[in-house]
Motif scaffolding. Structure first.
Motif, PDB file in Angstrom:
ATOM      1  N   PHE A   1       0.834  -1.207   0.000  1.00  0.00           N
ATOM      2  CA  PHE A   1       0.000   0.000   0.000  1.00  0.00           C
ATOM      3  C   PHE A   1       0.867   1.255   0.000  1.00  0.00           C
ATOM      4  N   SER A   2       1.925   1.248   0.805  1.00  0.00           N
ATOM      5  CA  SER A   2       2.817   2.409   0.861  1.00  0.00           C
ATOM      6  C   SER A   2       3.521   2.621  -0.475  1.00  0.00           C
ATOM      7  N   VAL A   3       3.970   1.536  -1.100  1.00  0.00           N
ATOM      8  CA  VAL A   3       4.626   1.639  -2.400  1.00  0.00           C
ATOM      9  C   VAL A   3       3.651   2.159  -3.447  1.00  0.00           C
ATOM     10  N   MET A   4       2.407   1.709  -3.373  1.00  0.00           N
ATOM     11  CA  MET A   4       1.392   2.162  -4.327  1.00  0.00           C
ATOM     12  C   MET A   4       1.179   3.666  -4.217  1.00  0.00           C
ATOM     13  N   LEU A   5       1.174   4.194  -2.989  1.00  0.00           N
ATOM     14  CA  LEU A   5       1.012   5.636  -2.813  1.00  0.00           C
ATOM     15  C   LEU A   5       2.179   6.408  -3.421  1.00  0.00           C
TER      16      LEU A   5
ATOM     17  N   PHE B   1       1.392   9.103  -6.452  1.00  0.00           N
ATOM     18  CA  PHE B   1       1.635  10.539  -6.333  1.00  0.00           C
ATOM     19  C   PHE B   1       2.941  10.957  -7.014  1.00  0.00           C
ATOM     20  N   GLY B   2       3.913  10.072  -7.037  1.00  0.00           N
ATOM     21  CA  GLY B   2       5.194  10.432  -7.633  1.00  0.00           C
ATOM     22  C   GLY B   2       5.162  10.475  -9.149  1.00  0.00           C
ATOM     23  N   TYR B   3       4.393   9.585  -9.762  1.00  0.00           N
ATOM     24  CA  TYR B   3       4.414   9.482 -11.215  1.00  0.00           C
ATOM     25  C   TYR B   3       3.108   9.940 -11.875  1.00  0.00           C
ATOM     26  N   LEU B   4       1.958   9.668 -11.248  1.00  0.00           N
ATOM     27  CA  LEU B   4       0.696  10.064 -11.869  1.00  0.00           C
ATOM     28  C   LEU B   4       0.407  11.551 -11.682  1.00  0.00           C
TER      29      LEU B   4
ATOM     30  N   GLY C   1      13.130  22.103  -7.848  1.00  0.00           N
ATOM     31  CA  GLY C   1      13.569  20.812  -7.341  1.00  0.00           C
ATOM     32  C   GLY C   1      12.681  19.684  -7.836  1.00  0.00           C
ATOM     33  N   ASP C   2      13.151  18.467  -7.640  1.00  0.00           N
ATOM     34  CA  ASP C   2      12.430  17.284  -8.084  1.00  0.00           C
ATOM     35  C   ASP C   2      11.272  16.991  -7.136  1.00  0.00           C
ATOM     36  N   TYR C   3      10.083  16.734  -7.695  1.00  0.00           N
ATOM     37  CA  TYR C   3       8.917  16.521  -6.846  1.00  0.00           C
ATOM     38  C   TYR C   3       9.033  15.246  -6.019  1.00  0.00           C
ATOM     39  N   ARG C   4       9.643  14.216  -6.574  1.00  0.00           N
ATOM     40  CA  ARG C   4       9.738  12.965  -5.819  1.00  0.00           C
ATOM     41  C   ARG C   4      10.652  13.127  -4.604  1.00  0.00           C
ATOM     42  N   GLU C   5      11.664  13.986  -4.697  1.00  0.00           N
ATOM     43  CA  GLU C   5      12.483  14.270  -3.521  1.00  0.00           C
ATOM     44  C   GLU C   5      11.691  15.092  -2.503  1.00  0.00           C
TER      45      GLU C   5
ATOM     46  N   ASN D   1       1.732  19.423   4.802  1.00  0.00           N
ATOM     47  CA  ASN D   1       2.656  19.756   3.718  1.00  0.00           C
ATOM     48  C   ASN D   1       3.224  18.527   3.039  1.00  0.00           C
ATOM     49  N   VAL D   2       2.527  17.391   3.157  1.00  0.00           N
ATOM     50  CA  VAL D   2       3.021  16.137   2.583  1.00  0.00           C
ATOM     51  C   VAL D   2       3.079  16.209   1.062  1.00  0.00           C
ATOM     52  N   TYR D   3       1.988  16.631   0.431  1.00  0.00           N
ATOM     53  CA  TYR D   3       1.884  16.584  -1.021  1.00  0.00           C
ATOM     54  C   TYR D   3       2.115  17.937  -1.692  1.00  0.00           C
ATOM     55  N   VAL D   4       1.655  18.989  -1.059  1.00  0.00           N
ATOM     56  CA  VAL D   4       1.776  20.317  -1.659  1.00  0.00           C
ATOM     57  C   VAL D   4       2.175  21.317  -0.577  1.00  0.00           C
TER      58      VAL D   4
END
Length: 263
Positions: free
Chosen positions: A35-39, A43-46, A57-61, A188-191
């Motif tokens: 489940f954690s990997v799916m999140l 969010f990282g790629y979609l 900066g890179d969003y995945r970082e 501030n997790v996602y945005v």
């Protein structure tokens, strides 16, 4: 000292009992990791391509420290479920009838959950490295960042234990999930909170999850949202204060609720 020694021994016995349950039912841990990997992938790629990181900066970082903290928050549900199941099946009452320390059951549960959290965090770190995330401030500061993440988990699990001992209802898990998800997203997790209305940004800035995420980004050297608010400027301090406050409140309440538990 003798009472403390026996209390620790009793707590370790309960921890071993929970670890044996995981060995017998490993799918619970596997599904949690998936489940954690799916999140991360979602969010990282979609969604990541459509989100700009404040200051560049890179969003995945930017994302991964938030995902680490969010996984610690989601562990609250697992703690609640495990404690509630034992209470409803009469297992907790059997423990209370045995000559063991009053804190042993809750301390054992906490120890087992922390071991599970370390495993989950390690798996998520590997996932992060695979998608391009890394730390840039040296191993010492990185270790401090991981320590703050586990401190948040340690604080939240006492909240989960207390709620489970007080509510003792599997149906209440749905209500808990309704509270956990907004707490996770209103941060501030996602945005960046700077993209939110002022009143909502203030709530997100003072969210305990935001403090740990901001501190982790700072210690890892990852892109962060910064901000002019007091909690944003003192993220590491708040990442220590919030968990300490939660532990100070809910640890004694958990032990007290266990001692007063009745069917």
């Amino acid at each position: 000292m003798t009472r403390l020694r026996w209390a620790l021994a009793d707590g370790w016995t309960i921890t071993l009992r929970d670890l044996k349950h995981w060995v017998a039912q490993p799918w619970q841990i596997v599904f949690g990791l998936l489940f954690s990997v799916m999140l991360v992938v979602t969010f990282g790629y979609l969604f990541g391509g459509a989100i700009e990181v404040p200051g560049g900066g890179d969003y995945r970082e930017f994302l991964m420290p938030g995902m680490f903290a969010l996984t610690m928050l989601f562990g609250l549900e697992a703690t609640y479920t495990a404690v509630t199941t034992d209470a409803n099946r009469g297992v907790t009452d059997r423990f209370r009838a045995m000559p063991m320390a009053g804190s042993a059951v809750v301390v054992g549960r906490a120890s087992a959950d922390m071991l599970n959290s370390v495993l989950t965090l390690a798996a998520l770190v590997v996932c992060g490295l695979a998608v391009g995330w890394t730390w840039h401030e040296g191993i010492g500061r990185a270790a401090a960042g991981f320590g703050l993440l586990l401190l948040l988990r340690f604080a939240l699990l006492w909240l989960g234990i207390f709620l489970a001992l007080v509510l003792r209802s599997a149906e209440a898990l749905m209500a808990l999930q309704i509270l956990v998800w907004p707490l996770g997203f209103l941060s501030n997790v996602y945005v960046s909170p700077e993209t939110m209305p002022d009143w909502l940004a203030a709530i997100a800035a003072w969210n305990p999850l935001s403090a740990t995420v901001g501190a982790a980004r700072e210690l890892f050297g990852n892109p962060g949202w910064g901000g002019d608010s007091w909690p944003a400027q003192h993220a590491v301090l708040m990442a220590l204060v919030w968990p300490a406050a939660l532990i100070a409140v809910f640890f004694p309440l958990s032990v007290r609720a266990y001692r007063r538990l009745s069917r």
